[in-house]
Design a protein around this motif. Structure first.
Motif, PDB file in Angstrom:
ATOM      1  N   ILE A  63      -9.923   5.794  -5.127  1.00 29.95           N
ATOM      2  CA  ILE A  63      -9.512   7.194  -5.083  1.00 29.95           C
ATOM      3  C   ILE A  63      -9.767   7.771  -3.686  1.00 29.95           C
ATOM      4  O   ILE A  63      -8.920   8.481  -3.117  1.00 29.95           O
ATOM      5  CB  ILE A  63     -10.276   8.025  -6.134  1.00 29.95           C
ATOM      6  CG1 ILE A  63      -9.944   7.540  -7.550  1.00 29.95           C
ATOM      7  CG2 ILE A  63      -9.958   9.508  -5.972  1.00 29.95           C
ATOM      8  CD1 ILE A  63      -8.539   7.812  -7.992  1.00 29.95           C
ATOM      9  N   GLY A  64     -10.923   7.471  -3.132  1.00 28.98           N
ATOM     10  CA  GLY A  64     -11.264   7.987  -1.809  1.00 28.98           C
ATOM     11  C   GLY A  64     -10.324   7.508  -0.732  1.00 28.98           C
ATOM     12  O   GLY A  64      -9.862   8.285   0.117  1.00 28.98           O
ATOM     13  N   VAL A  65     -10.022   6.207  -0.736  1.00 33.02           N
ATOM     14  CA  VAL A  65      -9.115   5.653   0.268  1.00 33.02           C
ATOM     15  C   VAL A  65      -7.714   6.219   0.089  1.00 33.02           C
ATOM     16  O   VAL A  65      -7.005   6.518   1.065  1.00 33.02           O
ATOM     17  CB  VAL A  65      -9.102   4.109   0.184  1.00 33.02           C
ATOM     18  CG1 VAL A  65      -7.955   3.525   1.009  1.00 33.02           C
ATOM     19  CG2 VAL A  65     -10.429   3.549   0.667  1.00 33.02           C
ATOM     20  N   MET A  66      -7.289   6.377  -1.168  1.00 31.30           N
ATOM     21  CA  MET A  66      -5.978   6.973  -1.424  1.00 31.30           C
ATOM     22  C   MET A  66      -5.897   8.385  -0.838  1.00 31.30           C
ATOM     23  O   MET A  66      -4.901   8.763  -0.200  1.00 31.30           O
ATOM     24  CB  MET A  66      -5.711   6.990  -2.924  1.00 31.30           C
ATOM     25  CG  MET A  66      -4.385   7.615  -3.344  1.00 31.30           C
ATOM     26  SD  MET A  66      -4.535   9.407  -3.630  1.00 31.30           S
ATOM     27  CE  MET A  66      -5.479   9.419  -5.163  1.00 31.30           C
ATOM     28  N   PRO A 164       1.150  -0.931  -2.291  1.00 32.46           N
ATOM     29  CA  PRO A 164       2.099   0.144  -2.002  1.00 32.46           C
ATOM     30  C   PRO A 164       3.212  -0.272  -1.037  1.00 32.46           C
ATOM     31  O   PRO A 164       4.384   0.085  -1.247  1.00 32.46           O
ATOM     32  CB  PRO A 164       1.220   1.238  -1.391  1.00 32.46           C
ATOM     33  CG  PRO A 164      -0.118   1.016  -2.008  1.00 32.46           C
ATOM     34  CD  PRO A 164      -0.236  -0.476  -2.107  1.00 32.46           C
ATOM     35  N   SER A 165       2.868  -1.051  -0.006  1.00 32.24           N
ATOM     36  CA  SER A 165       3.891  -1.503   0.947  1.00 32.24           C
ATOM     37  C   SER A 165       4.871  -2.460   0.290  1.00 32.24           C
ATOM     38  O   SER A 165       6.095  -2.363   0.483  1.00 32.24           O
ATOM     39  CB  SER A 165       3.230  -2.192   2.150  1.00 32.24           C
ATOM     40  OG  SER A 165       2.471  -1.277   2.904  1.00 32.24           O
ATOM     41  N   MET A 166       4.354  -3.381  -0.522  1.00 32.49           N
ATOM     42  CA  MET A 166       5.208  -4.365  -1.170  1.00 32.49           C
ATOM     43  C   MET A 166       6.126  -3.708  -2.201  1.00 32.49           C
ATOM     44  O   MET A 166       7.323  -3.996  -2.264  1.00 32.49           O
ATOM     45  CB  MET A 166       4.343  -5.444  -1.818  1.00 32.49           C
ATOM     46  CG  MET A 166       3.498  -6.232  -0.827  1.00 32.49           C
ATOM     47  SD  MET A 166       2.339  -7.380  -1.620  1.00 32.49           S
ATOM     48  CE  MET A 166       3.477  -8.567  -2.319  1.00 32.49           C
ATOM     49  N   LEU A 167       5.568  -2.802  -2.998  1.00 28.35           N
ATOM     50  CA  LEU A 167       6.382  -2.129  -4.014  1.00 28.35           C
ATOM     51  C   LEU A 167       7.380  -1.165  -3.387  1.00 28.35           C
ATOM     52  O   LEU A 167       8.494  -0.976  -3.902  1.00 28.35           O
ATOM     53  CB  LEU A 167       5.469  -1.379  -4.989  1.00 28.35           C
ATOM     54  CG  LEU A 167       4.602  -2.255  -5.898  1.00 28.35           C
ATOM     55  CD1 LEU A 167       3.641  -1.392  -6.709  1.00 28.35           C
ATOM     56  CD2 LEU A 167       5.473  -3.099  -6.827  1.00 28.35           C
ATOM     57  N   SER A 168       6.990  -0.569  -2.284  1.00 25.80           N
ATOM     58  CA  SER A 168       7.896   0.360  -1.601  1.00 25.80           C
ATOM     59  C   SER A 168       9.168  -0.340  -1.168  1.00 25.80           C
ATOM     60  O   SER A 168      10.273   0.209  -1.300  1.00 25.80           O
ATOM     61  CB  SER A 168       7.192   0.975  -0.390  1.00 25.80           C
ATOM     62  OG  SER A 168       8.084   1.775   0.357  1.00 25.80           O
ATOM     63  N   ALA A 176       3.820   6.132   0.689  1.00 24.74           N
ATOM     64  CA  ALA A 176       2.761   7.115   0.478  1.00 24.74           C
ATOM     65  C   ALA A 176       2.717   7.567  -0.975  1.00 24.74           C
ATOM     66  O   ALA A 176       1.639   7.691  -1.576  1.00 24.74           O
ATOM     67  CB  ALA A 176       2.982   8.315   1.394  1.00 24.74           C
ATOM     68  N   LEU A 177       3.892   7.800  -1.569  1.00 26.48           N
ATOM     69  CA  LEU A 177       3.947   8.230  -2.961  1.00 26.48           C
ATOM     70  C   LEU A 177       3.425   7.138  -3.895  1.00 26.48           C
ATOM     71  O   LEU A 177       2.655   7.413  -4.823  1.00 26.48           O
ATOM     72  CB  LEU A 177       5.379   8.597  -3.337  1.00 26.48           C
ATOM     73  CG  LEU A 177       5.614   8.984  -4.808  1.00 26.48           C
ATOM     74  CD1 LEU A 177       4.785  10.205  -5.176  1.00 26.48           C
ATOM     75  CD2 LEU A 177       7.097   9.212  -5.085  1.00 26.48           C
ATOM     76  N   ILE A 178       3.836   5.888  -3.642  1.00 25.12           N
ATOM     77  CA  ILE A 178       3.373   4.781  -4.476  1.00 25.12           C
ATOM     78  C   ILE A 178       1.865   4.616  -4.358  1.00 25.12           C
ATOM     79  O   ILE A 178       1.171   4.348  -5.344  1.00 25.12           O
ATOM     80  CB  ILE A 178       4.107   3.479  -4.096  1.00 25.12           C
ATOM     81  CG1 ILE A 178       5.588   3.586  -4.457  1.00 25.12           C
ATOM     82  CG2 ILE A 178       3.484   2.278  -4.815  1.00 25.12           C
ATOM     83  CD1 ILE A 178       6.405   2.385  -4.052  1.00 25.12           C
TER      84      ILE A 178
END
Length: 373
Positions: A63-66, A164-168, A176-178
């Motif tokens: 959560i913090g890193v997000m 997030p990068s792979m799914l994006s 960023a949203l993912i």
């Protein structure tokens, strides 16, 4: 920005790292936060309390890193964990070795430092052997073997290996949203899994989970924001100050052992400077020692038998080799790496657990009475 500014920023980052890891050392000493202990409690006596501490720490870190990433403070694509080259064989083999070794050596890299602060001379020996083997695996003959064998088997991805990068790329949605959705979901799920059991709601358990998770986030912020310079006046390129990898770092306790020994042995060489990893090693030891002395729990402890000595030596060597090969330990890959949602970090987690399980079975076999007895 001039060189004085860079020096000032570096000093601020190092002192702040020492402060937060000093606090972490005291927290880990008080709460007995230990990955090896969590796994052995689970496998041997079905006690999930320390597993929940670990899950809570990972959830808080996620959560913090997000939040840090979504607010633009850090860029998780600029870490060793999110490299586009997924060395899955190295990660799996290394995590197995590390998991096996930490059981033989009575604790992982962070626990070893906590035990040193508490007066454990066995852990001091583990520290030196682990650091030496880690250095050999980073730059010595073991490094040549590692690079020419395990590291040659890898997947070269078209994006950084964080989820997030792979799914994006595949979903066509904003990275960023993912990251917000996935990091928020996984982080909350882990926190809920820890807190759903009311028996877990003790001061020590909550202090361990929240404390470790928050410190991981703070060190990400220190290295990725406070000590980040977008344009070094000497090279005109971006630079992460006071990190050994030259990238953004959080806590990990294998390679920093090697760098700490290197700094101590070649202190007079002005090219050998302190880094976040080295300072974190000292922070954990002094934090643990201070707590042990204040609570009068400091106790000298040494080896009891030749087999005890051998187990710790072998365990330390396996952790030194395995931690470097896997790109991190149970804190490095297991919490810092997982908090970035890196695929390789998720691969390392079962490796640590399986390695510990095999080591426990081995020790049970060694302690079993002889059929002829």
């Amino acid at each position: 920005m001039n060189s004085v500014d860079l020096i000032s920023i570096s000093h601020q980052a190092l002192w702040l790292t020492f402060f937060v890891t000093f606090i972490l050392g005291a927290i880990m000493k008080r709460t007995s936060f230990c990955t090896m202990g969590a796994i052995t409690d689970w496998l041997l006596i079905s006690d999930l309390s320390r597993i929940r501490q670990w899950a809570l720490a990972i959830g808080i870190a996620m959560i913090g890193v997000m939040l840090l990433s979504s607010l633009g403070f850090i860029d998780t694509s600029k870490t060793i964990y999110t490299n586009s080259k997924l060395m899955y064989v190295s990660i799996l083999v290394g995590s197995l070795c590390f998991g096996f070794g930490m059981v033989l050596a009575s604790g992982c890299g962070s626990k070893t430092l906590i035990r040193i602060g508490g007066g454990n001379l066995k852990s001091l020996v583990v520290f030196m052997v682990l650091g030496l083997v880690a250095y050999m695996t980073l730059r010595g003959f073991l490094a040549v073997l590692r690079v020419n064998t395990l590291d040659t088997i890898a997947l070269n991805l078209s994006t950084p290996q964080d989820l997030p990068s792979m799914l994006s790329m595949h979903l066509g949605a904003s990275r960023a949203l993912i990251h917000i959705l996935l990091g928020g979901f996984l982080g909350c799920a882990l926190i809920l899994s820890a807190l759903i059991n009311k028996s877990f709601w003790t001061f020590n358990n909550l202090l361990a989970g929240f404390g470790v998770g928050l410190v991981i986030c703070l060190v990400w912020w220190i290295s990725g924001y406070l000590a980040f310079v977008s344009e070094d006046p000497n090279t005109l390129e971006e630079v992460f100050l006071v990190t050994n990898s030259g990238k953004m770092e959080s806590l990990s306790f294998v390679s920093p052992y090697a760098y700490t020994l290197d700094w101590l042995m070649f202190y007079s060489d002005v090219s050998k400077t302190l880094s976040i990893g080295i300072v974190a090693v000292f922070g954990l030891i002094f934090g643990s020692a201070t707590y042990a002395l204040l609570t009068k729990s400091f106790r000298w402890e040494s080896f009891t038998t030749a087999e005890d000595t051998a187990n710790h030596l072998v365990g330390a060597a396996l952790m030194g080799f395995g931690g470097v090969t896997a790109l991190g330990c149970t804190i490095g890959q297991g919490i810092s790496g997982v908090s970035t949602l890196a695929l390789g970090s998720f691969l390392a987690l079962p490796g640590f657990v399986l390695g510990a399980f095999l080591a426990l079975r081995y020790l049970e076999y060694r302690m079993a009475p002889s059929p002829c007895a």
